[in-house]
Design a protein around this motif. Structure first.
Motif, short mmCIF file in Angstrom:
data_model
loop_
_atom_site.label_atom_id
_atom_site.label_comp_id
_atom_site.label_asym_id
_atom_site.label_seq_id
_atom_site.Cartn_x
_atom_site.Cartn_y
_atom_site.Cartn_z
N VAL A 30 -16.71 13.19 3.68
CA VAL A 30 -16.20 12.04 2.94
C VAL A 30 -15.59 11.02 3.89
CG1 VAL A 30 -14.41 11.32 1.31
CG2 VAL A 30 -15.82 13.33 0.81
N GLY A 31 -14.89 11.51 4.92
CA GLY A 31 -14.29 10.60 5.89
C GLY A 31 -15.30 9.73 6.61
N ARG A 32 -16.51 10.24 6.79
CA ARG A 32 -17.55 9.46 7.46
C ARG A 32 -18.25 8.48 6.51
NH1 ARG A 32 -19.20 11.25 12.44
NH2 ARG A 32 -18.25 13.19 13.17
N MET A 33 -18.24 8.80 5.23
CA MET A 33 -19.00 7.98 4.27
C MET A 33 -18.14 6.96 3.52
SD MET A 33 -21.59 10.77 2.53
CE MET A 33 -20.25 11.85 1.96
N MET A 34 -16.84 7.15 3.47
CA MET A 34 -16.01 6.33 2.59
C MET A 34 -15.83 4.90 3.11
SD MET A 34 -12.25 7.79 3.55
CE MET A 34 -11.45 7.36 5.09
N ARG A 35 -15.46 4.02 2.20
CA ARG A 35 -15.10 2.64 2.53
C ARG A 35 -13.60 2.58 2.73
NH1 ARG A 35 -16.79 -1.05 -2.22
NH2 ARG A 35 -15.51 -2.46 -0.96
N ARG A 36 -13.16 1.78 3.68
CA ARG A 36 -11.74 1.62 3.91
C ARG A 36 -11.25 0.22 3.54
NH1 ARG A 36 -9.85 3.94 9.55
NH2 ARG A 36 -7.88 3.89 8.41
N ASP A 37 -12.20 -0.67 3.24
CA ASP A 37 -11.83 -2.04 2.86
C ASP A 37 -11.56 -2.11 1.36
OD1 ASP A 37 -14.47 -1.45 2.34
OD2 ASP A 37 -15.13 -3.52 2.55
N LEU A 38 -10.47 -1.53 0.95
CA LEU A 38 -10.12 -1.50 -0.48
C LEU A 38 -8.75 -2.14 -0.69
CD1 LEU A 38 -7.90 1.03 -0.71
CD2 LEU A 38 -9.96 2.36 -0.40
N ARG A 39 -8.53 -2.52 -1.92
CA ARG A 39 -7.25 -3.13 -2.29
C ARG A 39 -6.52 -2.21 -3.26
NH1 ARG A 39 -8.21 -9.25 -4.11
NH2 ARG A 39 -5.91 -9.14 -4.17
N THR A 40 -5.21 -2.17 -3.13
CA THR A 40 -4.39 -1.35 -4.01
C THR A 40 -3.42 -2.24 -4.78
OG1 THR A 40 -2.76 -0.95 -2.28
CG2 THR A 40 -4.57 0.64 -2.47
N VAL A 41 -2.88 -1.67 -5.84
CA VAL A 41 -1.93 -2.40 -6.66
C VAL A 41 -0.86 -1.41 -7.15
CG1 VAL A 41 -3.29 -2.04 -8.76
CG2 VAL A 41 -1.68 -3.95 -8.63
N PRO A 42 0.42 -1.81 -7.14
CA PRO A 42 1.47 -0.89 -7.66
C PRO A 42 1.32 -0.66 -9.15
CG PRO A 42 2.41 -2.63 -6.28
CD PRO A 42 1.00 -3.03 -6.54
N THR A 43 1.74 0.50 -9.59
CA THR A 43 1.58 0.84 -11.01
C THR A 43 2.48 0.01 -11.91
OG1 THR A 43 3.18 2.63 -10.70
CG2 THR A 43 0.84 3.21 -10.55
N ASP A 44 3.56 -0.58 -11.36
CA ASP A 44 4.45 -1.39 -12.21
C ASP A 44 4.02 -2.84 -12.31
OD1 ASP A 44 5.00 -2.16 -9.65
OD2 ASP A 44 7.15 -1.69 -9.72
N THR A 45 2.85 -3.17 -11.75
CA THR A 45 2.32 -4.54 -11.86
C THR A 45 2.01 -4.83 -13.33
OG1 THR A 45 1.37 -4.38 -9.65
CG2 THR A 45 0.50 -6.11 -11.08
N SER A 46 2.38 -6.01 -13.78
CA SER A 46 2.11 -6.39 -15.16
C SER A 46 0.63 -6.71 -15.35
CB SER A 46 2.95 -7.60 -15.57
OG SER A 46 2.54 -8.75 -14.84
N LEU A 47 0.20 -6.64 -16.59
CA LEU A 47 -1.19 -6.94 -16.90
C LEU A 47 -1.52 -8.38 -16.55
CD1 LEU A 47 -3.87 -6.00 -18.12
CD2 LEU A 47 -2.97 -6.61 -20.38
N LYS A 48 -0.55 -9.29 -16.79
CA LYS A 48 -0.77 -10.70 -16.47
C LYS A 48 -0.99 -10.88 -14.97
CE LYS A 48 1.93 -13.73 -18.36
NZ LYS A 48 3.12 -14.56 -18.67
N ALA A 49 -0.14 -10.26 -14.17
CA ALA A 49 -0.28 -10.39 -12.72
C ALA A 49 -1.57 -9.74 -12.24
CB ALA A 49 0.92 -9.75 -12.03
N PHE A 50 -1.93 -8.64 -12.86
CA PHE A 50 -3.18 -7.98 -12.47
C PHE A 50 -4.38 -8.88 -12.73
CE2 PHE A 50 -6.85 -5.27 -13.18
CZ PHE A 50 -6.78 -4.37 -12.12
N ARG A 51 -4.41 -9.52 -13.92
CA ARG A 51 -5.54 -10.41 -14.23
C ARG A 51 -5.59 -11.59 -13.27
NH1 ARG A 51 -5.54 -10.93 -20.89
NH2 ARG A 51 -6.35 -8.82 -21.31
N ARG A 52 -4.42 -12.06 -12.86
CA ARG A 52 -4.39 -13.19 -11.93
C ARG A 52 -4.93 -12.78 -10.56
NH1 ARG A 52 0.34 -14.68 -13.15
NH2 ARG A 52 1.46 -13.46 -11.57
N SER A 53 -4.64 -11.56 -10.14
CA SER A 53 -5.09 -11.10 -8.83
C SER A 53 -6.55 -10.63 -8.83
CB SER A 53 -4.21 -9.94 -8.34
OG SER A 53 -2.87 -10.34 -8.22
#
Length: 599
Positions: A465-488
């Motif tokens: 998995v370490g050889r095949m996975m992508r590392r260019d990913l984005r994360t978001v905190p779980t307390d992010t609001s739905l409005k902020a999530f849609r904006r991002s």
């Protein structure tokens, strides 16, 4: 970008690869491109392997002559009595010396030695030549001081290690490297037994793990060169003189099947016996470095009864295979030799059971022929000695064709070889169905490895998995609001986003972007934690493709997060099921093309 994960293949021969003198670029390209060049290299490996075998065998014989006061040319296991009862303590001295060598390795924290089967199964043929030198030294001490082990382990280890060193120098592909390691082992066995067919099929069945037309030419070239070198430097005969019947009676064929069943049972008992002895020594609490000396003490006691339990058994086989012996003597020799072999291997002496299994099988065949003699008119006991020899060796070592060709090259008799083939195949089937392992693969099983043969499974372990996975990913905190999530993350910008705990940065789940835009979501200030999926399904960088596919199937997800471990659960990448399937298919196709010579 690819994540760097620990790679056992690289660890096996990293030191050798850095130390190896690379071949000139044009020669490397020639060997990688031209099949004939590979055959020439295999022939060179075979000749050098033959030289190494002759040197190791000569050194062991010299130790026997010097330590046990033998006449020049005499075989230790062919002796009727020890020259002095005090010589029974030589295995103790050998065990003590071997213990010092083991203690030195433990002090240096040396990694476990990799043998040719494990190298080809897991590491693409990469193994250390220096490991071979260590095995040779340990095997010479063990065999030279009388332990009931053969030298075949040293022969194949050093020859295959030399072949692997050549493969590293020529930067050979994985398939060619595995073939070249098989060539080294083929040359070693061919030189040891003066039997090129035996050596070639030993490589195919036990070291390479499969027969292929592409590997035929280099393996045969190596085996023949090993044999020629052996014949140039040795004048000993490996043939069994016997008067074979003009035709075998019909009763010989079912008798061979019965003998095969007995050989399968005895082979399993011997393999289990080695394990029991090893566990017994472990339970005593003795340090590993002291166990060979204690084993040597037990072995010395057996040697006082008969020196024919010592060493690999070459001399004893020459003496006993057709000698007139009572049934009780045959049983005693069989029991003592089996016990000596189990004690030697179980206490830590270095070596194998190849020739010991031949000797034990010959004794079993003689016992069977004596008991079944009235039902086998016109058949000499030596015929079933050969059948038993090959059947028991098949049970312990594996390789029914290998042992069939050994019988053919030792006797030169085709009807007997056909009888041996029947018994060897039946024994192999019985052991595989009831026990599932040869001696080498049984030892791997006890270490926790799932190796059943030298068939290449290392590539799937390296497809992690370490050889095949992508590392260019984005994360978001779980307390992010739905409005902020849609904006991002506008609809269509991405398919999924990894959610992490804002306090520990640990993985929390996956948010599918379309879920954030679903109808009915009126509270735009609500946290996205209500949209989390696959909260308990994650991958690890060390997982291979098959393990990852099992997690995908269980989670019914098209993509999963990769975390660094079950405690911290920090996200290090993302892997999709489709990419895993594609990479697995590509690697599988490459292995198939290597096997057919179209890679």
């Amino acid at each position: 970008m690819e994540m760097k994960v620990p790679n056992a293949t690289a660890d096996v021969s990293a030191s050798d690869a850095s130390a190896a003198t690379r071949a000139p670029g044009r020669f490397r390209a020639l060997v990688r491109r031209e099949e004939i060049a590979l055959v020439v290299l295999a022939a060179l490996v075979g000749a050098l392997g033959g030289l190494l075998v002759m040197g190791i065998g000569g050194a062991a014989q010299a130790l026997h002559v010097f330590l046990f006061r033998l006449e020049p040319g005499a075989k230790l296991s062919g002796s009727q009595t020890l020259a002095s009862p005090l010589l029974a303590f030589l295995p103790v001295a050998g065990g003590a010396l071997l213990g010092l060598m083991l203690a030195w390795s433990a002090w240096r924290k040396s990694r476990p030695l990799i043998d040719p089967i494990e190298a080809n199964a897991l590491h693409g043929g990469r193994m250390s030549f220096r490991d071979g030198i260590v095995v040779v030294a340990q095997n010479l001490v063990s065999n030279g001081f009388g332990a009931s082990v053969g030298l075949e382990a040293a022969y194949t280890q050093i020859s295959a290690g030399l072949a692997s060193r050549f493969g590293v120098a020529f930067e050979m592909r994985r398939g060619d490297m595995r073939t070249l390691v098989g060539c080294g082992a083929a040359a070693a066995i061919a030189a040891a037994f003066d039997a090129p067919l035996t050596g070639a099929f030993y490589a195919f069945e036990l070291i390479i793990g499969t027969y292929s037309v592409v590997a035929l030419a280099p393996v045969v070239a190596a085996a023949l060169c090993g044999m020629f070198v052996s014949r140039l430097l040795s004048h000993g005969s490996h043939f069994i003189d016997m008067t074979a019947p003009a035709t075998l009676p019909a009763s010989a064929w079912p008798a061979a099947l019965l003998l095969a069943a007995l050989a399968a049972g005895l082979g399993i008992l011997i393999m289990q016996g080695v394990t029991l002895v090893e566990r017994g020594f472990r339970r005593t609490g003795l340090p590993a470095a002291m166990r060979p000396a204690v084993g040597g003490l037990l072995l010395g006691g057996l040697a006082l009864l008969t020196p024919q339990v010592l060493s690999s058994g070459h001399g004893a086989l020459e003496v006993r295979i057709d000698a007139a012996m009572s049934l009780s003597s045959l049983f005693v020799i069989l029991a003592l030799k089996a016990l000596a072999s189990a004690v030697s291997i179980g206490s830590g002496f270095r070596g194998g059971l190849f020739f010991a299994s031949l000797f034990l099988g010959a004794m079993l065949g003689r016992i069977f022929a004596t008991l079944a003699g009235p039902l086998l008119p016109g058949v000499e006991p030596v015929v079933f000695a050969v059948v038993g020899m090959s059947a028991l060796a098949t049970a312990i070592v594996g390789g029914p064709l290998t042992m069939t060709f050994l019988a053919l090259e030792m006797t030169g008799d085709f009807p007997i070889a056909a009888l041996v083939l029947l018994a060897a195949v039946a024994t192999s089937l019985a052991v595989r169905r009831t026990f599932g392992y040869s001696f080498a693969t049984w030892r791997f099983h006890l270490r926790g490895e799932s190796i059943r043969s030298a068939h290449d499974i290392g590539w799937i372990r390296n497809l992690t998995v370490g050889r095949m996975m992508r590392r260019d990913l984005r994360t978001v905190p779980t307390d992010t609001s739905l409005k902020a999530f849609r904006r991002s993350f506008p609809l269509g910008s991405t398919q999924r986003v990894i959610a992490v705990d804002p306090a520990s940065d640990a993985y929390a789940g996956i948010v599918l972007v379309p879920d954030a835009y679903a109808d009915g979501l009126s509270d735009l200030d609500a946290p996205i934690s209500t949209l989390l999926r696959f909260t308990d399904a994650t991958l690890r960088p060390s997982m291979n493709a098959r393990e990852a596919m099992a997690v995908f199937d269980a989670a019914e997800s098209e993509a999963l997060a990769v975390v660094d471990g079950p405690e911290t659960k920090r996200v290090v990448g993302l892997l999709t099921e489709s990419h895993t399937l594609r990479r697995y298919s590509e690697e599988l196709d490459l292995r198939r093309r290597e096997a057919t010579g179209t890679a």
